[in-house]
Scaffold this motif. Structure first.
Motif, mmCIF file in Angstrom:
data_model
loop_
_atom_site.group_PDB
_atom_site.id
_atom_site.type_symbol
_atom_site.label_atom_id
_atom_site.label_comp_id
_atom_site.label_asym_id
_atom_site.label_seq_id
_atom_site.Cartn_x
_atom_site.Cartn_y
_atom_site.Cartn_z
ATOM 1 N N LYS A 109 0.826 -1.217 0.000
ATOM 2 C CA LYS A 109 0.000 0.000 0.000
ATOM 3 C C LYS A 109 0.854 1.257 0.000
ATOM 4 C CE LYS A 109 -4.561 -1.019 1.698
ATOM 5 N NZ LYS A 109 -5.607 -0.651 2.642
ATOM 6 N N LYS A 110 2.093 1.158 0.484
ATOM 7 C CA LYS A 110 2.987 2.314 0.513
ATOM 8 C C LYS A 110 3.289 2.822 -0.893
ATOM 9 C CE LYS A 110 5.445 0.442 4.418
ATOM 10 N NZ LYS A 110 6.739 -0.065 4.835
ATOM 11 N N GLU A 111 3.180 1.957 -1.878
ATOM 12 C CA GLU A 111 3.478 2.331 -3.257
ATOM 13 C C GLU A 111 2.338 3.106 -3.927
ATOM 14 O OE1 GLU A 111 6.288 -1.014 -5.111
ATOM 15 O OE2 GLU A 111 4.420 -1.833 -4.314
ATOM 16 N N ILE A 112 1.208 3.195 -3.270
ATOM 17 C CA ILE A 112 0.045 3.843 -3.875
ATOM 18 C C ILE A 112 0.265 5.348 -4.049
ATOM 19 C CG2 ILE A 112 -2.391 4.445 -3.497
ATOM 20 C CD1 ILE A 112 -2.748 1.590 -2.354
ATOM 21 N N VAL A 113 0.786 6.013 -3.030
ATOM 22 C CA VAL A 113 0.977 7.468 -3.111
ATOM 23 C C VAL A 113 2.431 7.767 -3.461
ATOM 24 C CG1 VAL A 113 0.871 9.655 -1.867
ATOM 25 C CG2 VAL A 113 -0.855 7.904 -1.434
ATOM 26 N N ASP A 114 2.615 8.479 -4.555
ATOM 27 C CA ASP A 114 3.941 8.945 -4.971
ATOM 28 C C ASP A 114 3.878 10.465 -4.983
ATOM 29 O OD1 ASP A 114 6.284 9.688 -6.256
ATOM 30 O OD2 ASP A 114 6.164 8.112 -7.773
ATOM 31 N N ARG A 115 4.192 11.060 -3.856
ATOM 32 C CA ARG A 115 4.051 12.515 -3.696
ATOM 33 C C ARG A 115 4.887 13.294 -4.706
ATOM 34 N NH1 ARG A 115 0.729 13.539 0.361
ATOM 35 N NH2 ARG A 115 0.586 12.072 2.090
ATOM 36 N N LYS A 116 6.074 12.784 -5.016
ATOM 37 C CA LYS A 116 6.927 13.473 -5.990
ATOM 38 C C LYS A 116 6.228 13.529 -7.345
ATOM 39 C CE LYS A 116 11.492 13.417 -8.081
ATOM 40 N NZ LYS A 116 12.707 12.637 -8.328
ATOM 41 N N ARG A 117 5.678 12.403 -7.773
ATOM 42 C CA ARG A 117 4.967 12.362 -9.057
ATOM 43 C C ARG A 117 3.731 13.257 -9.019
ATOM 44 N NH1 ARG A 117 3.682 10.726 -13.901
ATOM 45 N NH2 ARG A 117 1.670 9.770 -14.358
#
Length: 93
Positions: A41-49
């Protein structure tokens, strides 16, 4: 108020809404596929992207004379809507 012109404009908006709906359907299919590639689930949000996307939208909005606050709100809502969608549909492998 010219009711005929208003009705015509609303018909045009309805036609655009249908196109947007179909694009959302296609986008959702791609997001589902991307979700299947994620292992946690950690891979769901990519703040940089997300920030890169919002920056591009701002620049594109300014270049095309569209209110950047409006487009930012729309894109943020879409991004976080899909984050919620992914969180609800994430299946541990």
């Amino acid at each position: 108020m010219n009711r005929n012109k208003l009705k015509h404009a609303r018909t045009k908006v309805d036609q655009l809404d249908l196109k947007i709906f179909n694009l959302i359907k296609k986008r959702t299919q791609i997001i589902r596929y991307m979700l299947s590639l994620k292992k946690s689930k950690k891979e769901i949000v990519d703040r940089k992207r997300n920030n890169e996307i919002l920056k591009k939208i701002k620049n594109k909005s300014i270049k095309n004379s569209i209110d950047p606050k409006l487009t930012r709100r729309i894109w943020k809502a879409m991004i976080w809507g899909y984050v919620d969608f992914q969180r609800r549909n994430f299946k541990k492998k």
